[in-house]
Design an enzyme around this catalytic site. Sequence first.
Site, PDB file in Angstrom:
ATOM      1  N   LYS A 177      45.984  44.341  -8.146  1.00 57.45           N
ATOM      2  CA  LYS A 177      45.530  45.073  -6.965  1.00 57.45           C
ATOM      3  C   LYS A 177      44.964  46.420  -7.366  1.00 57.45           C
ATOM      4  O   LYS A 177      45.615  47.184  -8.046  1.00 57.45           O
ATOM      5  CB  LYS A 177      46.711  45.311  -6.021  1.00 57.45           C
ATOM      6  CG  LYS A 177      47.070  44.118  -5.177  1.00 57.45           C
ATOM      7  CD  LYS A 177      48.061  44.554  -4.101  1.00 57.45           C
ATOM      8  CE  LYS A 177      48.964  43.405  -3.701  1.00 57.45           C
ATOM      9  NZ  LYS A 177      50.284  43.443  -4.302  1.00 57.45           N
ATOM     10  N   GLY A 178      43.751  46.702  -6.936  1.00 56.84           N
ATOM     11  CA  GLY A 178      43.238  48.063  -7.057  1.00 56.84           C
ATOM     12  C   GLY A 178      43.686  48.765  -5.800  1.00 56.84           C
ATOM     13  O   GLY A 178      43.203  48.472  -4.730  1.00 56.84           O
ATOM     14  N   CYS A 179      44.670  49.653  -5.914  1.00 55.78           N
ATOM     15  CA  CYS A 179      45.195  50.283  -4.705  1.00 55.78           C
ATOM     16  C   CYS A 179      44.120  51.129  -4.030  1.00 55.78           C
ATOM     17  O   CYS A 179      43.361  51.790  -4.702  1.00 55.78           O
ATOM     18  CB  CYS A 179      46.392  51.152  -5.040  1.00 55.78           C
ATOM     19  SG  CYS A 179      47.852  50.186  -5.369  1.00 55.78           S
ATOM     20  N   VAL A 180      44.111  51.115  -2.702  1.00 62.35           N
ATOM     21  CA  VAL A 180      43.160  51.965  -1.977  1.00 62.35           C
ATOM     22  C   VAL A 180      43.751  53.340  -1.736  1.00 62.35           C
ATOM     23  O   VAL A 180      44.899  53.571  -2.004  1.00 62.35           O
ATOM     24  CB  VAL A 180      42.739  51.370  -0.630  1.00 62.35           C
ATOM     25  CG1 VAL A 180      41.811  50.194  -0.848  1.00 62.35           C
ATOM     26  CG2 VAL A 180      43.930  50.983   0.193  1.00 62.35           C
ATOM     27  N   LEU A 211      43.364  54.155 -11.026  1.00 65.19           N
ATOM     28  CA  LEU A 211      43.989  54.038  -9.712  1.00 65.19           C
ATOM     29  C   LEU A 211      45.471  53.693  -9.899  1.00 65.19           C
ATOM     30  O   LEU A 211      45.795  53.085 -10.898  1.00 65.19           O
ATOM     31  CB  LEU A 211      43.292  52.942  -8.904  1.00 65.19           C
ATOM     32  CG  LEU A 211      42.005  53.262  -8.140  1.00 65.19           C
ATOM     33  CD1 LEU A 211      42.364  54.030  -6.886  1.00 65.19           C
ATOM     34  CD2 LEU A 211      40.961  53.989  -8.935  1.00 65.19           C
TER      35      LEU A 211
END
Lengths: 104, 415
Positions: free
Chosen positions: A101-104, B157
Amino acid sequence: MPTTTIAGRQIDVDAEGFLTKPEQWDEELAQTLAANIGITLTDAHWVPIHFLRKDFETQKETATLRRVSTVGGIPVKDLFALFPGKPAKKMSYIAGLQKPKGCV
Amino acid sequence: MRTLVILGGGTAGTMAANKLRDRLAAEDWRIVVVDKDDNHDYQPAYLFVPFGINKSKHVRRSRHAFIDDGIELLMGEIDRVDPEGKQVHLADGRELDYDYLVIATGTTPRPDQTPGMLGPEWRKSVHDFYTYEGMLALKKALKEFRGGRLVMHITELPIKCPVAPLEFVMLADDYLTKKGLRKATEIVYVTPLDGAFTKPVASRELGHHLSKRGIKVEPDFMIESVDQEAKVIRSYDEREIAFDLLVTVPLNMGADYVARSGLGDELNYVPVDKHTNQSTAYPNIFALGDGSNLPTSKAGSVAHFSVEVFVENFCQLAAGQPMTHSFDGHANCFVESGKNKALLLDFNYETEPLTGHFPFPVGPMSLLKESRTNHLGKLAFRHVYWNVLLPGRPMPLPAEMSMFGKNVETESAHA
């Protein structure tokens, strides 16, 4: 979710081709998945792939590149050499997992 | 008498302490907040001060002014938590016993984690904007900037306020245009993601906003090092990007004491249940705000909405009842785009940011589209933050996200 036939088997995948049912994966399938993106698996490739599979069993989500490097102990530079360009995506694709997951 | 210890007096810790003090009887519950200093910063201003949108005197206030009477505020460095012994050890030797613990010490930029980032050019031609000192140094650097290559770079990220780097380049475009320097400047946006943003619809819409401003995006860039002498950043796959002025978002990590206490993941974030913020390892520990591993934005709005859910659940827990409230991952972020306009994003765990209208009580705001109303909303929010949000007063914004007004795109399944 679409299905596709890989190595003569019906496999559930998402729009980008990542497996949606990790239990459909085995090492033979990994060879085919790797070949699909132009990678021939060597012993060095199997180390992070086995780490991803083992980590997924406990964490229930795909390890990030940082986790493979800090917890799995494989330097990021080596991961870029083994899986050129996009190691996080390529590793998880071959390991039959969703991309991290690329966190938002 | 039971004790609730809250580590961190920022947005989440302050809100949780104030709201719970109103709800838990003083004769039954002692509430203690621990922080290392008395500075409470309005963090969105870290982005605005360099461009003169906010003044530096508007950024910082005393923490104690926002912590209600009946709550103890202790100043001290946290050494470690002993979760088995239910104790917090401070660096000066003080020990605090707790029945319940809230970890709300946030996330911190760590330039020391990337080789070469902290060198002689740090805060001269290599900048961050996520700290008070970084903000002031960048304001000076922008004032003295005479054109060249301005590179905005994200290390990895998740980061605090993931839209801030996008805002930075759009505000820089406007700022440099007004100064007559835009034609002499190349603005480059360097990201480890494969586009402008993580989620497909927002990435497409925000990508348009960058391209129409002539801002170049360099995707999939995983930084290996900063070479301050050659003025380039290098990636693991051996790309080099030259800069005259580099504005970087260093690796963001949770507090080191979290790792020392065995409570963190590989980035020192506390693994929690994403609907209750309860630690997956210890049921009497919760993590609120940026310091948890919630799979959503590290943003003030998430801290706000999740604290509201946490307070309801904690009151049930205190009364010996099961927790029945569930946080949906709701985030609500203004994106300043320059020329006195802004966009608005509204999303949760299940629904990515979409276009449409946001049902704000004083009138609809447009989602993922520039408008002056959104910009005024953002400017007004500083007053709301100090006067309504931190004191724990009710906000006319529901914690749960609403689908009302959102344009659903059928082909855009979750990223």
